[in-house]
Design an enzyme around this catalytic site. Structure first.
Site, short mmCIF file in Angstrom:
data_model
loop_
_atom_site.label_atom_id
_atom_site.label_comp_id
_atom_site.label_asym_id
_atom_site.label_seq_id
_atom_site.Cartn_x
_atom_site.Cartn_y
_atom_site.Cartn_z
N ASN A 208 34.36 25.90 43.32
CA ASN A 208 35.71 25.65 42.80
C ASN A 208 36.71 25.66 43.94
O ASN A 208 36.34 25.83 45.10
CB ASN A 208 36.06 26.68 41.72
CG ASN A 208 35.99 28.10 42.27
OD1 ASN A 208 36.72 28.45 43.18
ND2 ASN A 208 35.07 28.89 41.74
N ASP A 277 31.11 30.49 36.71
CA ASP A 277 30.55 31.01 35.46
C ASP A 277 29.10 30.56 35.26
O ASP A 277 28.31 31.24 34.61
CB ASP A 277 31.40 30.55 34.27
CG ASP A 277 32.74 31.29 34.23
OD1 ASP A 277 32.75 32.49 34.54
OD2 ASP A 277 33.78 30.66 33.93
N LYS A 287 16.17 17.71 48.98
CA LYS A 287 17.35 16.97 48.53
C LYS A 287 17.00 16.05 47.34
O LYS A 287 15.99 15.32 47.41
CB LYS A 287 17.88 16.15 49.71
CG LYS A 287 19.18 15.46 49.44
CD LYS A 287 19.62 14.67 50.65
CE LYS A 287 20.72 13.70 50.27
NZ LYS A 287 21.00 12.73 51.30
N PHE A 321 41.35 39.35 37.37
CA PHE A 321 42.30 38.23 37.31
C PHE A 321 41.90 37.34 36.15
O PHE A 321 40.74 37.34 35.72
CB PHE A 321 42.27 37.42 38.62
CG PHE A 321 43.22 37.94 39.67
CD1 PHE A 321 43.02 39.17 40.27
CD2 PHE A 321 44.32 37.19 40.06
CE1 PHE A 321 43.90 39.66 41.23
CE2 PHE A 321 45.21 37.66 41.02
CZ PHE A 321 45.00 38.90 41.61
N LYS A 335 40.38 38.76 27.77
CA LYS A 335 39.56 39.17 28.93
C LYS A 335 39.74 40.66 29.21
O LYS A 335 38.79 41.36 29.52
CB LYS A 335 39.94 38.35 30.17
CG LYS A 335 39.25 36.99 30.16
CD LYS A 335 39.63 36.09 31.30
CE LYS A 335 39.01 34.71 31.04
NZ LYS A 335 39.55 33.65 31.84
N LYS A 339 36.35 42.60 28.87
CA LYS A 339 35.75 43.05 30.15
C LYS A 339 36.11 44.50 30.45
O LYS A 339 35.74 45.03 31.49
CB LYS A 339 36.20 42.12 31.28
CG LYS A 339 35.82 40.65 31.02
CD LYS A 339 35.96 39.80 32.27
CE LYS A 339 35.69 38.33 31.95
NZ LYS A 339 35.12 37.60 33.07
O1 PMT Z 1 41.80 31.97 46.17
P1 PMT Z 1 43.16 31.31 45.95
O2 PMT Z 1 43.17 29.86 46.35
O3 PMT Z 1 44.28 32.12 46.55
O4 PMT Z 1 43.41 31.29 44.36
C1 PMT Z 1 43.63 32.48 43.67
C2 PMT Z 1 42.88 32.51 42.33
C3 PMT Z 1 43.49 31.45 41.40
C4 PMT Z 1 41.40 32.24 42.53
C5 PMT Z 1 43.09 33.95 41.74
O5 PMT Z 1 44.47 34.20 41.59
C6 PMT Z 1 42.38 34.13 40.40
O6 PMT Z 1 42.90 33.82 39.34
N1 PMT Z 1 41.11 34.63 40.45
C7 PMT Z 1 40.23 34.73 39.29
C8 PMT Z 1 39.61 33.40 39.00
C9 PMT Z 1 38.65 33.46 37.86
O7 PMT Z 1 37.48 33.37 38.08
O8 PMT Z 1 39.17 33.71 36.69
P2 PMT Z 1 38.35 33.83 35.30
O9 PMT Z 1 39.40 33.85 34.27
O10 PMT Z 1 37.29 32.78 35.23
O11 PMT Z 1 37.62 35.24 35.42
C10 PMT Z 1 38.19 36.44 34.91
C11 PMT Z 1 37.80 37.61 35.80
O12 PMT Z 1 36.38 37.84 35.70
C12 PMT Z 1 38.09 37.44 37.27
O13 PMT Z 1 38.54 38.69 37.78
C13 PMT Z 1 36.75 37.07 37.87
O14 PMT Z 1 36.63 37.52 39.22
C14 PMT Z 1 35.78 37.82 36.96
N2 PMT Z 1 34.47 37.15 36.81
C15 PMT Z 1 34.38 35.91 36.29
C16 PMT Z 1 33.14 35.34 36.10
C17 PMT Z 1 31.99 36.05 36.49
N3 PMT Z 1 30.78 35.53 36.34
N4 PMT Z 1 32.10 37.27 37.02
C18 PMT Z 1 33.33 37.83 37.18
O15 PMT Z 1 33.43 38.97 37.69
#
Ligand code: PMT
Length: 396
Positions: A208, A277, A287, A321, A335, A339
């Protein structure tokens, strides 16, 4: 960041004096008011004019200069300073201060100040390891002088070992930390940052747009405030902030292992990483060849690291986040609940000036106890400060 801070940069006579120019540039870029004092030997390596031009202030070189003493004397410089940083500091300078010798503008001013003094030594490895030097440094440390340790490397004299001036960025970070309240001292904060990369075959991957900027800002700010910081980072183009322990990872599964292994050490975990995810169900060893008009990939769910941390019986303070493109509050609240985090930082990543790969962000903070806090558009460093302020009260 250093606005309203008056810093005295002392430059002594070593080949590394040219690196003090880069340090000066970093300090002025951070809005510090910098006054430079050069020893006579330092002027053999770099001219005062260089420092004068970049600091926009007169450079002080002579103790008994009638004009500069009248305009701003050495005692006035010593009194008005917020911090002294000596870079590079020779063995001669350290020896003089340790033994109370004040025979030029720099040593006199350093002896006269009550401001914190940060010394960044640079010298030949045999001088650096000489017991006389070591005794002088130990004496100054015991008296409250701070040191930025030199690096190991190939020295200008041809020897290899300790004695290379620390990188200007490292000295700059030490300056900022010395001028920042150390309210996170004693905390160990793990930050995840950047994207994860899920390989399809040896040349392709699913990932991403995360640049790591938000996570790195959190790591840098926490470290400046005195925390020990472990930064578990996916592949990004950023240099790790000085003083931070970097753990590079690629995939979500590697990130999970790195994070879970360090949980017992942590008082807080901040999950700013954009974890993929899903990953390809199968990683091909060779490849994939271009043949058919369409190609389907089977994806399987990655482990949810944040949810796994939230479910732990004994766990550190947990910040997640939420990157959303709509229904920010509703999805973020879900979330937070599912979580089991203590705080969710929700950012709307559909906006051009927030979220992925930009310098700024705006966020809605949702707390476990139902509180909410709106954070308007600000730099990612500033937002990191706000998040850490909110966390600080809950840390042991
Ligand atoms: O890196 P930058 O360019 O500065 O951008 C910042 C950002 C947009 C990446 C950051 O501010 C942000 O939002 N990070 C979380 C991105 C994300 O994966 O969001 P989510 O809503 O999909 O996940 C929710 C939370 O679960 C996050 O804390 C994530 O780290 C966590 N997660 C998600 C999926 C997974 N399999 N394991 C996780 O721990």
């Amino acid at each position: 960041m250093l606005r309203d801070k008056r810093i005295i940069l002392g430059v002594t006579g070593g080949i590394a004096a040219y690196k003090a120019v880069e340090l000066l540039r970093l300090l002025t870029k951070a809005d510090a008011e910098v006054h430079v004092i050069m020893t006579r030997a330092a002027q053999e390596f770099v001219t005062p004019l260089t420092f004068q031009t970049l600091s926009c202030n007169p450079v002080h070189t002579e103790l008994f200069n009638l004009i500069s003493e009248q305009e701003i004397g050495h005692i006035s410089l010593a009194d008005r300073a917020d911090l002294f940083v000596i870079a590079p500091a020779t063995a001669n300078f350290v020896g003089k201060i340790a033994n109370g010798i004040a025979d030029d503008m720099l040593t006199t001013t350093v002896m006269a100040t009550k401001a914190p003094v940060l010394i960044s030594p640079a010298m030949n490895v045999n001088m650096y390891t000489n017991p006389v030097y070591k005794e002088n440094e130990a004496k100054l440390r015991a008296l409250g002088y701070a040191f930025v340790a030199p690096e190991k490397g190939l020295l200008a004299c041809g020897w290899e070992g300790d004695g290379k001036l620390a990188a200007p960025e490292t000295i700059f970070e030490a300056v900022v930390a010395a001028l920042t309240p150390q309210d996170l001292k004693g905390q160990t904060i793990l930050v995840t940052a950047g994207p994860t990369r899920e390989e399809i075959d040896p040349v392709r991957y699913v990932s991403n747009h995360s640049s790591g900027k938000m996570g790195y800002a959190l790591a840098r700010t926490a470290s400046r405030r005195g925390a020990r910081v472990i930064l578990v980072s996916g592949p990004v183009r950023l240099a790790a902030p000085a003083g931070v322990e970097l753990v590079p990872v690629e995939s979500a599964r590697e990130m999970r292992e790195a994070v879970l292994a360090r949980v017992p050490e942590c008082t807080a975990i901040i999950k700013a990483a954009a974890v993929a995810d899903y990953r390809p169900a199968e990683r091909r060893d060779v490849k994939i060849k271009k043949k058919a008009e369409t190609l389907s990939l089977d994806l399987v769910k990655n482990p949810d690291i944040l949810a796994e941390l939230g479910a732990l019986k004994k766990r550190p303070f947990l910040v997640g986040f939420a990157a959303e493109t709509g229904n920010l509050k509703e999805f973020a609240a879900k979330k937070l609940r599912e979580k089991q985090a203590d705080l969710i930082v929700a950012n709307d990543v559909s906006q051009a000036d927030a979220g992925f790969n930009v310098e700024t962000n705006r966020a809605l903070l949702l707390f476990r106890d139902g509180r909410e806090m709106e954070c308007p558009l600000m730099s990612k460093d500033e937002l990191a400060g706000v998040i850490l302020n909110q966390m600080a009260a809950h840390l042991p």
